[in-house]
Design a protein around this motif. Structure first.
Motif, PDB file in Angstrom:
ATOM      1  N   GLU A  31      24.062  61.915 -48.027  1.00 27.56           N
ATOM      2  CA  GLU A  31      24.381  62.712 -49.217  1.00 27.56           C
ATOM      3  C   GLU A  31      25.124  63.966 -48.768  1.00 27.56           C
ATOM      4  O   GLU A  31      24.669  64.699 -47.882  1.00 27.56           O
ATOM      5  N   LEU A  32      26.280  64.199 -49.362  1.00 23.80           N
ATOM      6  CA  LEU A  32      27.130  65.324 -48.983  1.00 23.80           C
ATOM      7  C   LEU A  32      26.746  66.593 -49.741  1.00 23.80           C
ATOM      8  O   LEU A  32      26.020  66.547 -50.747  1.00 23.80           O
ATOM      9  N   GLY A  33      27.293  67.710 -49.278  1.00 23.78           N
ATOM     10  CA  GLY A  33      26.966  69.002 -49.879  1.00 23.78           C
ATOM     11  C   GLY A  33      27.375  69.118 -51.326  1.00 23.78           C
ATOM     12  O   GLY A  33      26.773  69.898 -52.087  1.00 23.78           O
ATOM     13  N   ASN A  34      28.387  68.379 -51.746  1.00 25.05           N
ATOM     14  CA  ASN A  34      28.858  68.450 -53.136  1.00 25.05           C
ATOM     15  C   ASN A  34      28.277  67.353 -54.025  1.00 25.05           C
ATOM     16  O   ASN A  34      28.718  67.166 -55.162  1.00 25.05           O
ATOM     17  N   GLY A  35      27.296  66.589 -53.487  1.00 29.57           N
ATOM     18  CA  GLY A  35      26.660  65.544 -54.283  1.00 29.57           C
ATOM     19  C   GLY A  35      27.275  64.165 -54.105  1.00 29.57           C
ATOM     20  O   GLY A  35      26.707  63.163 -54.568  1.00 29.57           O
ATOM     21  N   ASP A  36      28.450  64.066 -53.470  1.00 27.65           N
ATOM     22  CA  ASP A  36      29.033  62.753 -53.182  1.00 27.65           C
ATOM     23  C   ASP A  36      28.215  62.057 -52.090  1.00 27.65           C
ATOM     24  O   ASP A  36      27.417  62.697 -51.385  1.00 27.65           O
ATOM     25  N   CYS A  37      28.420  60.774 -51.937  1.00 23.99           N
ATOM     26  CA  CYS A  37      27.645  60.003 -50.958  1.00 23.99           C
ATOM     27  C   CYS A  37      28.558  59.121 -50.108  1.00 23.99           C
ATOM     28  O   CYS A  37      29.571  58.615 -50.587  1.00 23.99           O
ATOM     29  N   VAL A  38      28.147  58.934 -48.857  1.00 21.70           N
ATOM     30  CA  VAL A  38      28.820  58.000 -47.957  1.00 21.70           C
ATOM     31  C   VAL A  38      27.791  56.958 -47.526  1.00 21.70           C
ATOM     32  O   VAL A  38      26.764  57.304 -46.937  1.00 21.70           O
ATOM     33  N   SER A  39      28.055  55.706 -47.857  1.00 26.57           N
ATOM     34  CA  SER A  39      27.164  54.623 -47.442  1.00 26.57           C
ATOM     35  C   SER A  39      27.970  53.617 -46.635  1.00 26.57           C
ATOM     36  O   SER A  39      29.139  53.840 -46.319  1.00 26.57           O
ATOM     37  N   TRP A  40      27.343  52.509 -46.305  1.00 28.92           N
ATOM     38  CA  TRP A  40      28.001  51.579 -45.384  1.00 28.92           C
ATOM     39  C   TRP A  40      27.474  50.154 -45.543  1.00 28.92           C
ATOM     40  O   TRP A  40      26.396  49.919 -46.060  1.00 28.92           O
ATOM     41  N   CYS A  41      28.292  49.244 -45.122  1.00 28.21           N
ATOM     42  CA  CYS A  41      27.847  47.866 -44.901  1.00 28.21           C
ATOM     43  C   CYS A  41      27.406  47.765 -43.441  1.00 28.21           C
ATOM     44  O   CYS A  41      27.629  48.677 -42.652  1.00 28.21           O
ATOM     45  N   LEU A  42      26.806  46.676 -43.088  1.00 27.33           N
ATOM     46  CA  LEU A  42      26.436  46.426 -41.687  1.00 27.33           C
ATOM     47  C   LEU A  42      27.237  45.222 -41.218  1.00 27.33           C
ATOM     48  O   LEU A  42      26.703  44.173 -40.882  1.00 27.33           O
ATOM     49  N   GLY A  43      28.563  45.378 -41.241  1.00 25.08           N
ATOM     50  CA  GLY A  43      29.409  44.208 -41.104  1.00 25.08           C
ATOM     51  C   GLY A  43      29.288  43.425 -42.405  1.00 25.08           C
ATOM     52  O   GLY A  43      29.228  44.001 -43.498  1.00 25.08           O
ATOM     53  N   HIS A  44      29.173  42.114 -42.321  1.00 25.68           N
ATOM     54  CA  HIS A  44      29.049  41.283 -43.526  1.00 25.68           C
ATOM     55  C   HIS A  44      27.626  41.375 -44.089  1.00 25.68           C
ATOM     56  O   HIS A  44      26.666  40.975 -43.436  1.00 25.68           O
ATOM     57  N   LEU A  45      27.497  41.901 -45.305  1.00 25.39           N
ATOM     58  CA  LEU A  45      26.207  41.884 -45.992  1.00 25.39           C
ATOM     59  C   LEU A  45      26.005  40.571 -46.736  1.00 25.39           C
ATOM     60  O   LEU A  45      24.878  40.193 -47.044  1.00 25.39           O
ATOM     61  N   LEU A  46      27.110  39.895 -47.018  1.00 29.76           N
ATOM     62  CA  LEU A  46      27.077  38.646 -47.765  1.00 29.76           C
ATOM     63  C   LEU A  46      27.667  37.518 -46.940  1.00 29.76           C
ATOM     64  O   LEU A  46      28.460  37.765 -46.025  1.00 29.76           O
ATOM     65  N   GLU A  47      27.290  36.317 -47.265  1.00 30.80           N
ATOM     66  CA  GLU A  47      27.851  35.144 -46.603  1.00 30.80           C
ATOM     67  C   GLU A  47      28.005  34.009 -47.607  1.00 30.80           C
ATOM     68  O   GLU A  47      27.385  34.026 -48.680  1.00 30.80           O
ATOM     69  N   GLN A  48      28.835  33.039 -47.250  1.00 34.45           N
ATOM     70  CA  GLN A  48      29.001  31.890 -48.119  1.00 34.45           C
ATOM     71  C   GLN A  48      27.669  31.146 -48.252  1.00 34.45           C
ATOM     72  O   GLN A  48      26.932  30.979 -47.278  1.00 34.45           O
ATOM     73  N   ALA A  49      27.362  30.744 -49.470  1.00 33.02           N
ATOM     74  CA  ALA A  49      26.140  29.969 -49.690  1.00 33.02           C
ATOM     75  C   ALA A  49      26.208  28.649 -48.937  1.00 33.02           C
ATOM     76  O   ALA A  49      27.290  28.108 -48.678  1.00 33.02           O
ATOM     77  N   ASP A  50      25.029  28.136 -48.561  1.00 32.01           N
ATOM     78  CA  ASP A  50      24.949  26.844 -47.867  1.00 32.01           C
ATOM     79  C   ASP A  50      25.095  25.705 -48.880  1.00 32.01           C
ATOM     80  O   ASP A  50      24.858  25.897 -50.083  1.00 32.01           O
ATOM     81  N   PRO A  51      25.459  24.510 -48.416  1.00 30.85           N
ATOM     82  CA  PRO A  51      25.538  23.373 -49.349  1.00 30.85           C
ATOM     83  C   PRO A  51      24.267  23.185 -50.170  1.00 30.85           C
ATOM     84  O   PRO A  51      24.328  22.882 -51.361  1.00 30.85           O
ATOM     85  N   ALA A  52      23.104  23.389 -49.537  1.00 26.88           N
ATOM     86  CA  ALA A  52      21.839  23.197 -50.251  1.00 26.88           C
ATOM     87  C   ALA A  52      21.635  24.226 -51.358  1.00 26.88           C
ATOM     88  O   ALA A  52      20.837  23.994 -52.284  1.00 26.88           O
ATOM     89  N   ASP A  53      22.318  25.376 -51.269  1.00 24.91           N
ATOM     90  CA  ASP A  53      22.221  26.369 -52.337  1.00 24.91           C
ATOM     91  C   ASP A  53      22.952  25.911 -53.592  1.00 24.91           C
ATOM     92  O   ASP A  53      22.672  26.391 -54.700  1.00 24.91           O
ATOM     93  N   TYR A  54      23.900  24.984 -53.417  1.00 23.13           N
ATOM     94  CA  TYR A  54      24.585  24.413 -54.571  1.00 23.13           C
ATOM     95  C   TYR A  54      23.808  23.225 -55.141  1.00 23.13           C
ATOM     96  O   TYR A  54      23.771  23.014 -56.344  1.00 23.13           O
ATOM     97  N   ASN A  55      23.194  22.462 -54.257  1.00 22.57           N
ATOM     98  CA  ASN A  55      22.436  21.280 -54.680  1.00 22.57           C
ATOM     99  C   ASN A  55      21.420  20.971 -53.580  1.00 22.57           C
ATOM    100  O   ASN A  55      21.815  20.704 -52.436  1.00 22.57           O
ATOM    101  N   PRO A  56      20.110  21.007 -53.889  1.00 24.08           N
ATOM    102  CA  PRO A  56      19.088  20.731 -52.862  1.00 24.08           C
ATOM    103  C   PRO A  56      19.275  19.381 -52.175  1.00 24.08           C
ATOM    104  O   PRO A  56      18.833  19.198 -51.039  1.00 24.08           O
ATOM    105  N   ASP A  57      19.928  18.439 -52.875  1.00 21.39           N
ATOM    106  CA  ASP A  57      20.142  17.120 -52.271  1.00 21.39           C
ATOM    107  C   ASP A  57      21.034  17.194 -51.041  1.00 21.39           C
ATOM    108  O   ASP A  57      21.064  16.268 -50.214  1.00 21.39           O
TER     109      ASP A  57
END
Length: 654
Positions: A31-57
């Motif tokens: 948190e900055l002195g003027n109320g603005d904020c700086v945050s971050w990712c940790l590299g990729h926070l998201l990834e492509q879903a696996d095939p099973a996430d589309y269909n358990p079969d």
């Protein structure tokens, strides 16, 4: 509140350092002195879903499911980054303005864009979001970048290009890996036969080179040199140039394979007059090589220090993030913005302060000199890797960091040194009807050469000569040599092959297209792809060389040629570049790929994996043995009913 979203914590800290103080370090943001904020990712926070996430079969690998091509693509949080994703979700909701601070490349653009979209930023926030391009983490450079914000919507084509690459890699890799691994199991191989649009052509390069060496048959060939003497008694050598009549006795590279022919030439020229029919001398200038792209730096470091591509990338990343001594390292560019020339004096001063041994070259350095490296037309999202203006003690650097930093410093300083100049002399002689050539290379101005070449400059000289001068061939010398096989790949030569992939493309039309845009993989992924082949047990190191394993060879033998040669994947990179330049569309790229995938899956069904792979299967994974609970089973066989009830209550309360 303005929210700056950096790709990594190190970049976030560098941004916060030049923004209003005092700072409050919160959980997952500053948190900055003027109320603005700086945050971050940790590299990729998201990834492509696996095939099973589309269909358990799709969890078990079955051939009848292929090809798997999602109608609507899904992303999912990486398991170790959910807490940071929750922080960003809250901050995005509270913010009035977003600033995208991903790394200045295709991957960095998509990485943060995906987070903003996934966390449900409003259409207004996405439309007004700004983009900052930071390639140097020193405060002065970060401040300059923050003063040059652009609209993030200007970078939609770059993000679309990265998205197309990500999805195309998914459907190509997932489907073909499953197809060939399933076929492998039929032959008794219980490992994964991984197939990818970059890794497999890369493996193909190694396998074909290994086989070329295995099948090579060395042949002797012969060269003839005449010892030529002037009237003053000075002598020099002239090399025989076979005439067209000799072609039946030569190989495809023009080497003479017939010893008797060479001996006949030696007998004919002994003691014969040598007529100097043509003498040319040209003063040539050679400018310093450009500063480094990542691949160029990896290749040079492999040659000089024996460093792997991954080691160079990791070292550069440390010099950029931790020590702030180099600019952004994952660059495919060897040029610099013209406005950066104004910083040259500060960079040179920092280099010679940090590297005292380079001070000896200061008298030859003119900061006002502007080499061809400064060229706005050649710079896109990021520029060449160069030293920063930071002055620091190098005592904290390890050996590899010191080596890479010094190498980058030398290539930068070379831009301000005079060209290397030399006289190139060529004498053409006629002896007994045959043509002979003598050459000489005489240095006139060393220029930048001593800075970059540890071996100095090569020199060869001829005595003073004039056309029509009276000369004599005193004797001929026969050199018997043997043809040599190509060399096994090393880190340096494999990287060079990946960056100059058009040399390995068979189709002339494709090769022409790739002349300017060639490349197997990207600057950021090439080192990882080389390492992945080792991890998959497809390649192995033998000393400095990289060789294919039996598994790697067998996989290449089973695949269709189109999957093992670089034509297709190199064209992908070309098309992805065209998407980022808005010269083609996402759908125009993806549609032919999905159509081709059906053909490749059908081909894989006909493949028979050799039984020899069974013996090369990795050992089966050990299953952990669960210890039986000593608790007695409740009457009625309903063990754990009470515990289940507690879990359900807890779930409701949250």
């Amino acid at each position: 509140m303005i929210l700056y979203i950096a790709e990594k914590p190190s970049l976030a800290r560098a941004i916060a350092e030049v923004l209003p103080k005092p700072h409050k370090k919160q959980d997952g943001y500053i948190e900055l002195g003027n109320g603005d904020c700086v945050s971050w990712c940790l590299g990729h926070l998201l990834e492509q879903a696996d095939p099973a996430d589309y269909n358990p079969d799709f969890k078990p690998w079955r051939f009848e499911h292929l090809p798997i091509i999602p109608d609507e693509w899904k992303l999912k949080p990486r398991s170790k980054t959910r807490s940071q994703l929750a922080v960003l979700r809250r901050l995005i909701r509270q913010s009035k303005q977003l600033v995208h601070a991903g790394d200045p490349d295709r991957e960095g653009q998509l990485l943060v864009d995906e987070v903003i979209n996934y966390l449900g930023a409003s259409a207004t926030k996405k439309r007004t979001a700004q983009r900052v391009l930071i390639s140097d983490l020193n405060p002065k450079a970060v401040t300059a970048a923050l003063n040059s914000l652009k609209l993030n919507t200007d970078f939609i084509p770059l993000s679309t290009s990265a998205l197309a690459r990500s999805r195309a890699d998914w459907i190509y890799g997932i489907n073909l890996t499953r197809a060939y691994s399933i076929q492998g199991r039929k032959a008794g191989y219980n490992g994964v036969l991984s197939v990818g649009r970059v890794q497999t052509p890369l493996l193909g390069l190694v396998v074909r080179r290994d086989r070329e060496i295995d099948e090579f048959v060395s042949r002797p060939f012969y060269e003839v040199q005449a010892i030529v003497e002037t009237e003053a008694g000075e002598s020099f050598k002239a090399r025989w140039k076979p005439s067209e009549n000799c072609q039946p006795y030569q190989d495809e590279e023009g080497r003479v394979l017939n010893r008797k022919l060479a001996e006949n030439v030696i007998a004919r020229i002994k003691g014969e007059p040598a007529d100097l029919v043509k003498l040319t001398q040209k003063r040539k200038r050679e400018n310093a090589p450009l500063p480094f792209s990542l691949s160029a730096l990896q290749i040079e470091a492999a040659k000089r220090f024996g460093m792997s591509a991954k080691a160079v990338l990791d070292t550069c990343q440390a010099l950029y993030e931790r020590h702030k001594l180099l600019t952004y390292p994952r660059s495919d560019c060897r040029y610099l913005p013209e406005e950066h020339h104004a910083q040259a004096g500060d960079v040179v001063n920092a280099i010679t302060t940090n590297q005292q041994k380079l001070k000896e070259f200061l008298p030859q350095i003119k900061v006002s000199r502007r080499s061809s490296a400064w060229n706005d037309k050649k710079v896109s999202a990021h520029h060449a890797i160069i030293p920063t203006t930071r002055q620091a003690s190098l005592a904290t650097l390890n050996q590899q960091e010191s080596q890479i930093y010094e190498l980058a410093c030398r290539y930068y300083l070379a831009q301000f040194m005079a060209p290397y100049e030399y006289d190139d002399t060529r004498a053409e002689l006629k002896i007994a009807g045959g043509e002979f050539i003598a050459t000489a290379h005489q240095t006139q101005v060393t220029g930048w050469k001593p800075l970059l070449s540890s071996s100095g400059v090569k020199k060869s000289a001829l005595p003073p000569l004039t056309e029509g001068q009276s000369l004599r061939s005193t004797e001929g010398v026969l050199d018997e040599k043997n043809t040599q096989p190509p060399k096994y790949f090393t880190d340096a030569t494999l990287l060079a092959a990946m960056t100059g992939i058009s040399r390995y493309v068979a189709d002339a039309d494709i090769r022409k297209v790739l002349k300017e845009t060639d490349g197997l993989g990207t600057e950021a992924t090439r080192a990882g792809m080389i390492e992945l082949l080792f991890t998959r047990n497809f390649t192995q190191r033998e000393g400095k060389t990289i060789r294919a394993t039996e598994i790697g060879r067998a996989l290449i033998d089973c695949l269709p040629d189109s999957a093992t040669i670089p034509d297709m994947t190199a064209l992908w990179e070309s098309e992805l570049g065209r998407i980022s330049q808005q010269e083609t569309s996402y759908s125009h790229f993806m549609q032919p790929l999905t159509e081709r995938l059906h053909e490749l899956i059908a081909q894989s069904a006909q493949v028979i994996i050799p039984d020899t792979l069974k013996a090369l299967s990795p050992p089966p994974k050990k299953r952990s043995v669960r210890r039986r609970s000593s608790a007695k089973k409740p009457v009625g066989g309903k063990r754990g009913t009470a515990a289940k009830g507690k879990r359900s209550v807890k779930a409701k309360s949250t």
